[in-house]
Design an enzyme around this catalytic site. Structure first.
Site, mmCIF file in Angstrom:
data_model
loop_
_atom_site.group_PDB
_atom_site.id
_atom_site.type_symbol
_atom_site.label_atom_id
_atom_site.label_comp_id
_atom_site.label_asym_id
_atom_site.label_seq_id
_atom_site.Cartn_x
_atom_site.Cartn_y
_atom_site.Cartn_z
ATOM 1 N N GLY A 145 0.806 -1.210 0.000
ATOM 2 C CA GLY A 145 0.000 0.000 0.000
ATOM 3 C C GLY A 145 0.846 1.269 0.000
ATOM 4 N N THR A 146 1.934 1.252 0.754
ATOM 5 C CA THR A 146 2.799 2.429 0.824
ATOM 6 C C THR A 146 3.364 2.758 -0.552
ATOM 7 O OG1 THR A 146 3.366 1.924 3.116
ATOM 8 C CG2 THR A 146 4.896 3.351 1.906
ATOM 9 N N ASN B 254 -7.793 4.944 8.358
ATOM 10 C CA ASN B 254 -7.286 3.761 9.053
ATOM 11 C C ASN B 254 -7.347 3.886 10.572
ATOM 12 O OD1 ASN B 254 -5.237 5.685 7.987
ATOM 13 N ND2 ASN B 254 -3.929 4.630 9.451
ATOM 14 N N GLN C 238 -7.906 0.443 3.495
ATOM 15 C CA GLN C 238 -8.749 -0.022 4.603
ATOM 16 C C GLN C 238 -10.170 -0.378 4.170
ATOM 17 O OE1 GLN C 238 -8.004 -0.830 7.674
ATOM 18 N NE2 GLN C 238 -5.917 -0.050 7.752
ATOM 19 N N SER D 129 -3.781 -2.925 -0.594
ATOM 20 C CA SER D 129 -2.702 -3.693 0.022
ATOM 21 C C SER D 129 -3.231 -5.068 0.399
ATOM 22 C CB SER D 129 -2.193 -2.966 1.268
ATOM 23 O OG SER D 129 -1.255 -3.782 1.936
ATOM 24 N N ALA D 130 -2.445 -6.111 0.120
ATOM 25 C CA ALA D 130 -2.927 -7.485 0.356
ATOM 26 C C ALA D 130 -3.043 -7.825 1.840
ATOM 27 C CB ALA D 130 -2.004 -8.485 -0.344
ATOM 28 N N HIS D 131 -2.099 -7.329 2.659
ATOM 29 C CA HIS D 131 -2.079 -7.835 4.048
ATOM 30 C C HIS D 131 -3.190 -7.268 4.929
ATOM 31 C CE1 HIS D 131 -0.147 -4.619 6.617
ATOM 32 N NE2 HIS D 131 0.226 -4.163 5.441
ATOM 33 N N THR E 260 11.215 -7.881 -11.344
ATOM 34 C CA THR E 260 10.613 -9.199 -11.520
ATOM 35 C C THR E 260 9.424 -9.363 -10.593
ATOM 36 O OG1 THR E 260 12.762 -10.082 -12.119
ATOM 37 C CG2 THR E 260 11.101 -11.691 -11.413
ATOM 38 N N CYS F 148 1.656 2.290 12.011
ATOM 39 C CA CYS F 148 2.756 2.915 11.290
ATOM 40 C C CYS F 148 3.390 4.026 12.101
ATOM 41 C CB CYS F 148 2.257 3.480 9.976
ATOM 42 S SG CYS F 148 1.058 2.413 9.214
HETATM 43 C C1 PLP Z 1 -1.782 -0.105 5.961
HETATM 44 C C2 PLP Z 1 -2.104 1.096 5.172
HETATM 45 C C3 PLP Z 1 -1.243 1.566 4.164
HETATM 46 C C4 PLP Z 1 0.103 0.963 3.916
HETATM 47 O O1 PLP Z 1 0.035 -0.299 3.331
HETATM 48 P P1 PLP Z 1 1.298 -1.292 3.460
HETATM 49 O O2 PLP Z 1 0.944 -2.426 2.556
HETATM 50 O O3 PLP Z 1 1.366 -1.683 4.906
HETATM 51 O O4 PLP Z 1 2.504 -0.535 3.007
HETATM 52 C C5 PLP Z 1 -1.644 2.658 3.424
HETATM 53 N N1 PLP Z 1 -2.817 3.258 3.651
HETATM 54 C C6 PLP Z 1 -3.669 2.842 4.604
HETATM 55 C C7 PLP Z 1 -4.959 3.546 4.781
HETATM 56 C C8 PLP Z 1 -3.338 1.761 5.403
HETATM 57 O O5 PLP Z 1 -4.170 1.371 6.354
#
Ligand code: PLP
Length: 384
Positions: A66-67, A147, A175, A195-197, A233, A321
Site C-alpha cells: 500500500g505504501t 485507518n 482499509q 494492500s494485500a495484508h 521481476t 505505522c
Molecule cells: C496499511 C495502510 C497503508 C500501507 O500499506 P502497506 O501495505 O502496509 O505498506 C496505506 N494506507 C492505509 C490507509 C493503510 O491502512
C-alpha cells in the site's frame, strides 16, 4: 482486535501461494513454459483484483504494498503533471503517512500542497475540494476510509468535482477494500491503492488501479514490467496470494460486513455504557464495519494497550505505522481533540476470527483496565 494493522493470511491464500515458490517458480517475463505458467498466474490475479474494484485487468499494477502504491500514485502523477505546468496538490489532513509524507517530499520538489481540514467526525467536505482546486492543480488525494477512526469519506462526490474540473483523483482504499463496496467507476477515481495484508493476504504486495490515460510516471526504473509503471521481476507468489485474497474478500463481503457491523455496534454500545467518561471517535454511521475507536478521560492510550496486552488483547492507539512515535495522532488532532484527549484514545478493529465472546471479553478487560489505570492516576483522582 487490531485487524487494521494487519490480518493473518487466510489458509486458502497460503495454499494458493505455495506452488509458486518452488514447483512453479518461473519468471513471469520468460518466454518458456515455466515463465508462461507464472505469467498466467499473475494475469489471473490481476483479473481477481480488478473484479474486487470494478476495474479492467489492464488497469491494475502490482506493487510492493500500500505504501508503494500511494507513493507511485501521488509522486508519479504529480511529477508527470508538472511537465504541463501544474504544481499544486490537494490532500486531506488525515491521510495515511504513505500519502502525507509523499506530499511533503513533493513540497521539497517545489510543489504547493493544500491540506484540507476535516470536521469533528473526520469528514472531508467536497465543497472544500471544489474551492481548493485552481488551474495549477495536478492532483487531489483523499482516502476512502480512514485507518485510525474508520470514517468513510464522500469519494463519489469528490470524484464528480475532480472529473468536472479535469483534475487527477487518487484514493487510498487500503482499509475499505474487502470491507465495503469499492467501485472505481462509481467513485470517479483515476487511481486507487490496495494492500494485500489488510485483506487476509501476504505482506509486501499491493496494487494500484490506474485508469487508462491517467498521467503517471514510474518511480522505479528498469525492465518495464507492469506496463512500465513498476519495473522489477514480479513477486509471483505474493501476487497470487493477493489475487486469492481479493477473490475471497469479494465473495465474503456482504456477509462479513453484516456480521462485523453487528459485532462492532455491540462493542461500541457496551463500552460506552460500561466505561464512564468514554466517547466514540469518528463518524457514528459513516464508518468501517470493523472499526471502533474510543477516547477515555484520565487514561493514557499506551498504558491501556499494555494492560490489554497482558490479557491477550491486541489493540492500538492509532496506526501501527506511527504508534512507536510518541507524537499525538495527526488524525485525532485534525478532528479537534487536544493532545491529552488524543493520547487517551484506543482503536479496536475486528476481523474474521473475532466472535461475540471476544467482544464480551474485551469489554470486561477494558472496564477493568480503565478502572485500574484511573485508580492510580493522580490527575484523574484530583479531577474526581
Ligand atoms: C496499511 C495502510 C497503508 C500501507 O500499506 P502497506 O501495505 O502496509 O505498506 C496505506 N494506507 C492505509 C490507509 C493503510 O491502512
Amino acid at each position: 482486535m487490531d485487524h487494521s494493522a494487519t490480518t493473518p493470511v487466510d489458509p486458502k491464500v497460503v495454499e494458493a501461494m505455495v506452488p509458486y515458490f518452488s514447483e512453479k517458480f518461473g519468471n513471469a517475463s520468460s518466454l518458456h513454459s515455466f515463465g508462461r505458467e507464472a505469467f498466467e498466474a499473475v494475469q489471473e490475479s490481476r483479473r481477481k483484483v480488478a473484479e474486487l474494484i470494478g476495474a479492467s485487468p489492464e488497469e491494475v499494477i502490482f506493487t510492493g504494498g500500500g505504501t508503494e502504491s500511494d507513493n507511485l500514485a501521488v509522486v508519479g502523477s504529480a511529477r508527470k503533471m508538472k511537465q504541463k505546468g501544474r504544481d499544486h496538490v490537494i490532500a486531506s489532513r488525515i491521510e495515511h503517512p504513505a500519502v502525507l509524507e509523499a506530499c511533503r517530499s513533493l513540497e521539497g520538489e517545489g510543489f504547493e500542497v493544500t491540506y484540507l481540514e476535516v470536521d469533528k467526525d473526520g469528514l472531508v467536505s467536497p465543497e472544500d475540494v471544489r474551492r481548493a482546486i485552481t488551474e495549477k492543480t495536478a492532483l487531489v488525494t483523499v482516502m476512502h476510509a480512514n485507518n485510525e477512526i474508520g470514517t468513510i469519506e464522500p469519494i463519489e462526490e469528490i470524484g464528480e468535482i475532480t472529473a468536472e474540473r479535469g483534475v487527477v483523483f487518487h484514493t487510498d482504499a487500503v482499509q475499505s477494500a474487502g470491507k465495503i463496496p469499492v467501485d472505481v467507476k462509481r467513485m470517479n477515481v483515476d487511481m486507487l491503492s490496495l494492500s494485500a495484508h489488510k485483506i487476509y493476504g501476504p505482506k509486501g504486495v499491493g496494487a494500484l488501479y490506474v485508469r487508462k490515460g491517467t498521467p503517471l510516471q514510474p518511480l522505479i526504473h528498469g525492465g518495464g514490467h507492469e506496463r512500465g509503471f513498476r519495473s522489477g521481476t514480479e513477486n509471483v507468489a505474493g501476487i497470487v496470494g493477493m489475487g486469492k485474497s481479493a477473490e475471497l474478500a469479494r465473495a465474503r463481503l456482504e456477509e462479513d460486513s453484516k456480521r462485523l457491523t453487528a459485532l462492532r455496534d455491540e462493542l461500541i454500545e457496551r463500552v460506552l455504557q460500561g466505561v464512564s467518561e468514554s466517547y466514540l471517535n469518528g463518524h457514528a454511521t459513516k464508518r468501517l464495519p470493523n472499526n471502533a475507536h474510543f477516547r477515555f478521560s484520565g487514561i493514557e492510550g499506551e498504558s491501556l494497550i499494555l494492560e490489554l496486552d497482558e490479557k491477550g488483547v491486541a489493540a492500538s492507539t492509532g496506526s501501527a505505522c506511527s504508534s512507536k512515535k510518541l507524537e499525538p495522532s495527526h488524525v485525532l488532532m485534525a478532528i479537534g481533540l487536544n493532545e491529552v484527549e488524543a493520547h487517551g484514545s484506543l482503536r479496536l478493529t475486528l476481523g474474521h476470527e473475532n466472535t461475540e465472546e471476544d467482544v464480551e471479553y474485551v469489554v470486561e478487560c477494558l472496564e477493568e483496565a480503565v478502572g485500574k489505570l484511573r485508580s492510580i492516576s493522580p490527575m484523574w483522582n484530583k479531577g474526581a
